[in-house]
Motif scaffolding. Structure first.
Motif, short mmCIF file in Angstrom:
data_model
loop_
_atom_site.label_atom_id
_atom_site.label_comp_id
_atom_site.label_asym_id
_atom_site.label_seq_id
_atom_site.Cartn_x
_atom_site.Cartn_y
_atom_site.Cartn_z
N PRO A 239 0.76 -1.18 0.50
CA PRO A 239 -0.07 0.16 -0.23
C PRO A 239 0.68 1.35 0.11
O PRO A 239 2.19 1.52 0.69
CB PRO A 239 -0.53 0.32 1.17
N LEU A 240 0.69 1.96 -0.91
CA LEU A 240 0.88 3.52 -0.66
C LEU A 240 0.68 4.02 0.83
O LEU A 240 -0.31 3.86 1.38
CB LEU A 240 0.61 4.33 -1.54
N ALA A 241 1.68 5.35 0.46
CA ALA A 241 1.26 5.87 2.49
C ALA A 241 0.35 6.51 2.41
O ALA A 241 -0.35 6.78 3.50
CB ALA A 241 2.23 7.47 2.29
N THR A 242 -0.43 6.79 0.86
CA THR A 242 -2.14 7.05 1.65
C THR A 242 -2.80 6.00 1.43
O THR A 242 -4.31 6.73 1.42
CB THR A 242 -2.61 7.87 -0.12
N ARG A 243 -2.16 4.63 1.85
CA ARG A 243 -2.70 3.64 1.64
C ARG A 243 -3.91 3.13 0.84
O ARG A 243 -4.98 2.25 0.58
CB ARG A 243 -4.15 3.97 3.03
N VAL A 244 -3.83 3.82 -0.36
CA VAL A 244 -4.38 3.15 -1.63
C VAL A 244 -2.70 1.97 -2.32
O VAL A 244 -2.08 2.26 -1.99
CB VAL A 244 -3.71 4.78 -3.31
N ILE A 245 -4.48 0.75 -2.74
CA ILE A 245 -3.23 -0.70 -2.94
C ILE A 245 -3.38 -0.41 -4.58
O ILE A 245 -4.17 0.07 -5.36
CB ILE A 245 -4.95 -1.23 -2.96
N GLU A 246 -2.53 -0.61 -5.25
CA GLU A 246 -2.02 -0.62 -6.41
C GLU A 246 -1.93 -0.88 -6.55
O GLU A 246 -1.84 -2.64 -6.48
CB GLU A 246 -0.49 0.31 -6.63
N PRO A 247 -2.51 -0.93 -7.95
CA PRO A 247 -3.50 -2.94 -8.62
C PRO A 247 -2.30 -3.90 -8.70
O PRO A 247 -0.74 -3.23 -9.41
CB PRO A 247 -4.23 -2.47 -9.89
N PRO A 248 -1.94 -4.89 -9.05
CA PRO A 248 -1.16 -6.20 -9.53
C PRO A 248 -0.87 -6.26 -11.06
O PRO A 248 -1.85 -5.17 -11.80
CB PRO A 248 -1.14 -6.96 -8.84
N VAL A 249 0.51 -6.49 -11.90
CA VAL A 249 0.46 -5.71 -13.04
C VAL A 249 1.09 -6.75 -13.65
O VAL A 249 1.92 -7.97 -12.33
CB VAL A 249 1.26 -5.23 -13.48
N VAL A 250 0.27 -7.84 -14.44
CA VAL A 250 1.29 -9.18 -15.38
C VAL A 250 1.80 -8.99 -16.35
O VAL A 250 1.65 -8.06 -17.04
CB VAL A 250 -0.15 -10.77 -15.57
N TYR A 251 2.76 -9.42 -16.60
CA TYR A 251 4.61 -9.24 -17.42
C TYR A 251 4.34 -9.84 -18.27
O TYR A 251 4.64 -11.32 -17.58
CB TYR A 251 5.24 -8.80 -16.76
N VAL A 252 4.43 -10.04 -19.34
CA VAL A 252 4.72 -11.30 -20.10
C VAL A 252 5.64 -10.90 -21.36
O VAL A 252 5.01 -10.16 -22.13
CB VAL A 252 2.95 -11.41 -20.63
N GLU A 253 6.28 -11.32 -21.07
CA GLU A 253 7.73 -11.00 -22.35
C GLU A 253 8.04 -11.92 -23.21
O GLU A 253 7.53 -13.29 -23.20
CB GLU A 253 9.01 -11.27 -21.06
N GLY A 254 8.29 -11.44 -24.54
CA GLY A 254 7.69 -12.64 -25.76
C GLY A 254 9.91 -11.91 -26.28
O GLY A 254 10.47 -10.72 -25.71
N TYR A 255 9.55 -12.96 -27.84
CA TYR A 255 10.80 -11.85 -28.00
C TYR A 255 11.37 -10.60 -28.86
O TYR A 255 12.08 -10.29 -28.89
CB TYR A 255 11.14 -13.09 -29.04
N GLU A 256 10.08 -10.15 -29.52
CA GLU A 256 10.14 -9.09 -29.95
C GLU A 256 9.46 -7.86 -28.85
O GLU A 256 9.11 -6.62 -29.57
CB GLU A 256 9.27 -8.73 -31.12
N GLY A 257 9.37 -8.16 -27.89
CA GLY A 257 7.99 -6.92 -26.74
C GLY A 257 7.66 -7.58 -26.14
O GLY A 257 7.85 -8.62 -25.34
#
Length: 300
Positions: A239-257
């Motif tokens: 959580p940020l200091a303001t108690r806001v919850i930052e959403p998770p992120v899914v990272y999918v890496e490919g050969y070109e991006g």
């Protein structure tokens, strides 16, 4: 979290939500704040722009954000952005420590490194290679030479150094990492048997750390789901200091991006995939025994 993009992302997401609720365009927002619509777009995307507190308040007026709690949410995030910037300037890390290696990675990876530095929980599912946070230098060198055979020895060593700097996160006990590996990762031999023996010995040692779990998915499991979803990493944040919850992120890496997925539906699908993959995986103890056995076989 100096250098982290999280407070800016949270501020931008919140401002976009209020703008859309008020049915105002980015052009109207730009006119109200006396900046370009493109700057409003960058602000909402969590990018750094030149903007003052008075302009943030002008946006809140335009968006008719009169509720005191809602206004404090935005202004609290804005204060956190400014505090983070000040801390980064004091620490000399305004752009993030990894930016000094920016000539050694592709552009999209800068965003990933920013997220990785801010995350407190990382879950990764890998089908073919060990994640960078677990690679020993010789294993990493093989990967670099294979992907970029034209690189000089100096550039290779700079990339190895970048990897070593990233791995310092593993010593932070507030940072958790859960790794799910296809058994195929253990059978590949980048650099030959000697490199793989040392790599697997390192893997077994790292798995003893209380903030790290490593589990192998056997090749003979019946469900094909773990193959269908391919390799990905789920990053979660404190959580940020303001108690806001930052959403998770899914990272999918490919050969070109790479893909950065934040939509609730996408995150839910990947979480379900992780649940199913974990059901198929060996336990931590079984994994550690397998890894040590294979390390000895490679060393023989």
């Amino acid at each position: 979290m100096a250098g982290s993009s999280l407070p800016r992302r949270a501020l931008g997401r919140t401002l976009r939500r209020y703008r859309e609720r008020a049915e105002k365009s980015q052009l109207a927002a730009g006119i109200a704040a006396e900046i370009s619509p493109q700057s409003i777009s960058r602000l909402e995307d969590g990018q750094k722009i030149r903007i003052a507190t008075s302009q943030i308040k002008d946006l809140l007026e335009l968006y008719q954000v009169a509720d005191s709690a809602e206004r404090e949410e935005v202004l609290g995030l804005w204060r956190e952005v400014k505090d983070q910037d000040q801390a980064a300037r004091t620490a000399g890390t305004v752009k993030g420590w990894w930016r000094s290696y920016s000539d050694q990675y592709v552009a999209h990876f800068d965003h990933y490194l920013s997220l990785e530095a801010a995350a407190n929980h990382l879950t990764t599912h890998q089908l073919t290679l060990l994640p960078g946070l677990l690679q020993i230098p010789d294993y990493r060198r093989v990967m670099i030479r294979t992907a970029s055979p034209e690189l000089s020895l100096v550039d290779i060593e700079r990339r190895v150094e970048l990897s070593a700097r990233r791995q310092e996160r593993l010593q932070d006990r507030t940072f958790r990492m859960d790794i799910l590996l296809s058994e195929a990762v253990l059978h590949s031999r980048p650099g030959g048997s000697d490199v793989m023996s040392r790599q697997l010995s390192h893997l077994a040692a790292v798995s003893e750390q209380p903030n790290i779990t490593i589990r192998v998915v056997p090749l003979d499991v019946e469900s094909p789901l773990w193959l269908m979803v391919q390799s990905f990493t789920l990053l979660e944040f404190p959580p940020l200091a303001t108690r806001v919850i930052e959403p998770p992120v899914v990272y999918v890496e490919g050969y070109e991006g790479a893909l950065y997925l934040e939509q609730d539906e996408a995150i839910a699908r990947y979480r379900q995939a992780l649940t199913d993959i974990q059901r198929l995986a060996l336990s931590e103890e079984e994994t550690r025994a397998l890894v040590r056995t294979m390390a000895k076989e490679y060393a023989a």
